[in-house]
Design an enzyme around this catalytic site. Sequence first.
Site, short mmCIF file in Angstrom:
data_model
loop_
_atom_site.label_atom_id
_atom_site.label_comp_id
_atom_site.label_asym_id
_atom_site.label_seq_id
_atom_site.Cartn_x
_atom_site.Cartn_y
_atom_site.Cartn_z
N THR A 163 0.85 -1.20 0.00
CA THR A 163 0.00 0.00 0.00
C THR A 163 0.89 1.25 0.00
O THR A 163 1.98 1.23 0.57
CB THR A 163 -0.89 -0.02 1.26
N GLY A 164 0.39 2.33 -0.61
CA GLY A 164 1.12 3.61 -0.57
C GLY A 164 1.48 4.11 -1.95
O GLY A 164 1.20 3.47 -2.96
N SER A 165 2.15 5.27 -1.98
CA SER A 165 2.43 5.91 -3.27
C SER A 165 3.55 5.19 -4.04
O SER A 165 3.52 5.15 -5.28
CB SER A 165 2.80 7.38 -3.05
N GLU A 209 -0.66 -5.45 5.87
CA GLU A 209 0.66 -5.48 5.23
C GLU A 209 1.57 -6.48 5.94
O GLU A 209 2.28 -7.26 5.28
CB GLU A 209 1.30 -4.09 5.26
N ASP A 227 6.36 -3.99 -1.08
CA ASP A 227 5.66 -3.00 -0.24
C ASP A 227 6.59 -1.82 0.05
O ASP A 227 7.81 -1.97 0.04
CB ASP A 227 5.24 -3.69 1.08
N ALA A 259 7.72 1.59 2.66
CA ALA A 259 8.04 1.73 4.09
C ALA A 259 8.21 3.21 4.41
O ALA A 259 8.47 4.03 3.53
CB ALA A 259 9.31 0.97 4.43
C1 5RP Z 1 1.03 2.11 4.37
C2 5RP Z 1 2.50 1.97 4.39
C3 5RP Z 1 3.26 2.54 3.24
O1 5RP Z 1 3.92 1.52 2.58
C4 5RP Z 1 4.25 3.55 3.77
O2 5RP Z 1 3.53 4.55 4.49
C5 5RP Z 1 5.07 4.22 2.65
O3 5RP Z 1 4.21 4.97 1.84
P1 5RP Z 1 4.73 5.78 0.57
O4 5RP Z 1 5.21 4.78 -0.42
O5 5RP Z 1 3.49 6.53 0.11
O6 5RP Z 1 5.81 6.73 1.01
O7 5RP Z 1 3.10 1.41 5.27
O8 5RP Z 1 0.46 1.66 5.56
#
Ligand code: 5RP
Length: 224
Positions: free
Chosen positions: A25-27, A102, A80, A82
């Site tokens: 999840t996330g960008s 996750e 994933d 982080a």
């Molecule tokens: C979601 C997460 C995301 O992987 C983490 O916050 C990183 O996000 P991004 O890729 O948007 O910087 O742990 O729960």
Amino acid sequence: MNLKKLAGYEAAKLIADGDVVGLGTGSTTHYFIEKLAQRIKEEEMEMLGVPTSYQSSFLARDLGIDLTTLDEHQIDIAVDGADEVDPQMNLIKGGGAAHTMEKIVDSAAEKFIVIVDDSKLVNELGKFPVPVEVIPPAFRVVGERLDEIGGTANIRMAEKKDGPVITDNGNFVLDAEFNNIKKPEELEITLNSIPGVVENGIFTRIVDQVLVGTSEGLKIINKD
Ligand code: 5RP
């Protein structure tokens, strides 16, 4: 250069035909899923995704990636993002409040790859507060317990909704500020032993590889 995109796209190149893939999840993971969907179409790959959130589930479906569940399939590889990565490949995750699913998906995978830009690399975890998912009736007592063990806790408030963030599992999130986490493995276990805690965002012992987007290109960190 978009460093999250670099890491996400490079990770998508590591997926093999027939793989069952954990979708983080996330960008950063957004780019991974985007590139994966492109490969599936262009290379006519067979692939199933196991999402870690509504966000990754909706995106994967929109892009035509077939989904499955942990009940039905063993995951070959999970990818994933982080919020922090230390030199031992311990993580803080949960910036998107999806860390419970996750951790389940990433831990269940045969191989777990983390994708980040280089701003996420730290010498010691803890500048980013540790997200702690909590059963709603327990949020006050868990918050007091977190304060007692040195993690100033704030309930995460929603944007575009009045009141707290509600996770995909219907719970609250407490963000616990520890600043310097000397023993991540111990803290991960301690937090999960507080009654009312569902899961916390410290991930230890499960990462196999980290792909880091840097302005000089992709850096790969492997498990020793
Ligand atoms: C979601 C997460 C995301 O992987 C983490 O916050 C990183 O996000 P991004 O890729 O948007 O910087 O742990 O729960």
